[in-house]
Design a protein around this motif. Structure first.
Motif, PDB file in Angstrom:
ATOM      1  N   ASN A  35       0.811  -1.220   0.000  1.00 11.35           N
ATOM      2  CA  ASN A  35       0.000   0.000   0.000  1.00 11.35           C
ATOM      3  C   ASN A  35       0.843   1.269   0.000  1.00 11.35           C
ATOM      4  N   MET A  36       2.013   1.203  -0.595  1.00 13.34           N
ATOM      5  CA  MET A  36       2.856   2.383  -0.635  1.00 13.34           C
ATOM      6  C   MET A  36       2.194   3.524  -1.401  1.00 13.34           C
ATOM      7  N   ASP A  37       1.300   3.181  -2.317  1.00 11.77           N
ATOM      8  CA  ASP A  37       0.600   4.210  -3.081  1.00 11.77           C
ATOM      9  C   ASP A  37      -0.364   5.029  -2.230  1.00 11.77           C
ATOM     10  N   ALA A  38      -0.689   4.545  -1.030  1.00 15.19           N
ATOM     11  CA  ALA A  38      -1.619   5.258  -0.151  1.00 15.19           C
ATOM     12  C   ALA A  38      -0.943   6.369   0.650  1.00 15.19           C
ATOM     13  N   PHE A  39       0.376   6.551   0.455  1.00 14.30           N
ATOM     14  CA  PHE A  39       1.139   7.514   1.253  1.00 14.30           C
ATOM     15  C   PHE A  39       1.857   8.499   0.325  1.00 14.30           C
ATOM     16  N   PRO A  40       1.115   9.380  -0.323  1.00 16.88           N
ATOM     17  CA  PRO A  40       1.690  10.226  -1.380  1.00 16.88           C
ATOM     18  C   PRO A  40       2.708  11.245  -0.894  1.00 16.88           C
ATOM     19  N   ARG A  41       2.713  11.552   0.394  1.00 16.50           N
ATOM     20  CA  ARG A  41       3.643  12.561   0.914  1.00 16.50           C
ATOM     21  C   ARG A  41       4.820  11.937   1.657  1.00 16.50           C
ATOM     22  N   ALA A  42       4.872  10.616   1.679  1.00 15.74           N
ATOM     23  CA  ALA A  42       5.873   9.935   2.506  1.00 15.74           C
ATOM     24  C   ALA A  42       7.187   9.732   1.767  1.00 15.74           C
ATOM     25  N   THR A  43       8.253   9.752   2.569  1.00 12.61           N
ATOM     26  CA  THR A  43       9.551   9.228   2.152  1.00 12.61           C
ATOM     27  C   THR A  43       9.639   7.795   2.652  1.00 12.61           C
ATOM     28  N   PHE A  44      10.100   6.891   1.783  1.00 12.66           N
ATOM     29  CA  PHE A  44      10.199   5.479   2.124  1.00 12.66           C
ATOM     30  C   PHE A  44      11.651   5.128   2.408  1.00 12.66           C
ATOM     31  N   TRP A  45      11.900   4.598   3.603  1.00 11.31           N
ATOM     32  CA  TRP A  45      13.245   4.250   4.063  1.00 11.31           C
ATOM     33  C   TRP A  45      13.467   2.769   3.823  1.00 11.31           C
ATOM     34  N   VAL A  46      14.410   2.460   2.924  1.00 11.91           N
ATOM     35  CA  VAL A  46      14.641   1.097   2.448  1.00 11.91           C
ATOM     36  C   VAL A  46      16.143   0.857   2.372  1.00 11.91           C
ATOM     37  N   GLN A  47      16.559  -0.362   2.687  1.00  6.53           N
ATOM     38  CA  GLN A  47      17.971  -0.691   2.514  1.00  6.53           C
ATOM     39  C   GLN A  47      18.354  -0.582   1.036  1.00  6.53           C
ATOM     40  N   GLU A  48      19.492   0.041   0.763  1.00  6.63           N
ATOM     41  CA  GLU A  48      19.947   0.207  -0.614  1.00  6.63           C
ATOM     42  C   GLU A  48      20.102  -1.138  -1.317  1.00  6.63           C
ATOM     43  N   GLU A  49      20.620  -2.131  -0.612  1.00  3.21           N
ATOM     44  CA  GLU A  49      20.790  -3.454  -1.219  1.00  3.21           C
ATOM     45  C   GLU A  49      19.450  -4.002  -1.679  1.00  3.21           C
TER      46      GLU A  49
END
Length: 237
Positions: free
Chosen positions: A89-103
């Motif tokens: 549901n990442m599409d439900a958060f239009p103002r968010a920055t997503f923190w993800v491991q680069e790998e």
């Protein structure tokens, strides 16, 4: 700091939870994982292959609304990995920055993990939506991102250190149940991609929990989640 555990579906094969977590922090709310795609709510009733039982009103957007939070206003989302029960549901958060491991980000974008492709449109967002993490990193005071690959490259867990309280380790899929705490003896599951790294990450997180005297919340443990306090009740810190 406050922590809310949100059950946002059920794994049909095991009865384990699909989980998302909300941390209410003095610097702003932080969501950890977004659950299975809300567009699939009810689909399990008519499609035997649907892996997650998700009913209407159980998705992460609805759970947040029950806490008085508008998903459209959330600014920071930590994603453990892009499996559809975690990043659906990442599409439900239009103002968010997503923190993800680069790998993990690089591996997923390469197309090397076929199971991520079904819902690729939900996580393959413009690069400027992501903050890429390299290994273990403090996200905010009291919130640490912990690289724990093996289940999939670049999986990350989260350690919370609430002021004046016992730490909490959200192990997510690195140690999905309490039966998997022994690195040498634990089960290796069908979706675990690298057995050696699974065992290394299990050992790393178990050692971290011992050093910190941290309580561990396991991401897919039906027995543990049966007795945990769930949102809208806060997890006791």
């Amino acid at each position: 700091m406050e922590l809310y555990l949100m059950r946002v579906g059920t794994m049909r094969a095991t009865g384990g939870p699909v989980a998302a977590y909300l941390v209410r922090h003095e610097e702003g709310d932080v969501l950890i994982d977004t659950g299975y795609p809300r567009a699939r709510a009810g689909a399990y009733a008519g499609e035997l292959k649907e892996p997650v039982q998700l009913d209407h009103g159980q998705d992460v957007v609805s759970r947040l609304a029950g806490l008085g939070i508008d998903a459209g206003e959330v600014r920071d989302v930590i994603i453990s990995h892009f499996d559809p029960d975690h990043a659906g549901n990442m599409d439900a958060f239009p103002r968010a920055t997503f923190w993800v491991q680069e790998e993990h980000y690089d591996t997923a974008r390469s197309g090397a993990v076929p199971r991520l492709e079904r819902f690729r449109a939900l996580w393959d967002l413009p690069e400027d939506r992501f903050a890429l993490v390299k290994g273990d990193q403090e996200f905010r005071p009291g919130i640490e991102l912990v690289e724990s690959g093996g289940h999939i490259p670049g999986h990350q867990s989260v350690l919370l250190r609430p002021p004046g309280a016992r730490p909490v380790l959200l192990a997510i899929d690195a140690i999905p149940t309490s039966a998997d705490l022994d690195a040498a003896e634990r089960s290796i599951y069908p979706f675990d991609m690298d057995e050696e790294r699974v065992r290394e990450s299990t050992r790393k997180l178990a050692d971290l929990a011992r050093r910190e005297n941290a309580r561990i919340v396991h991401g897919h443990d039906p027995d543990q989640w049966r007795i945990l306090p769930l949102a809208p009740e806060p997890f006791p810190l």
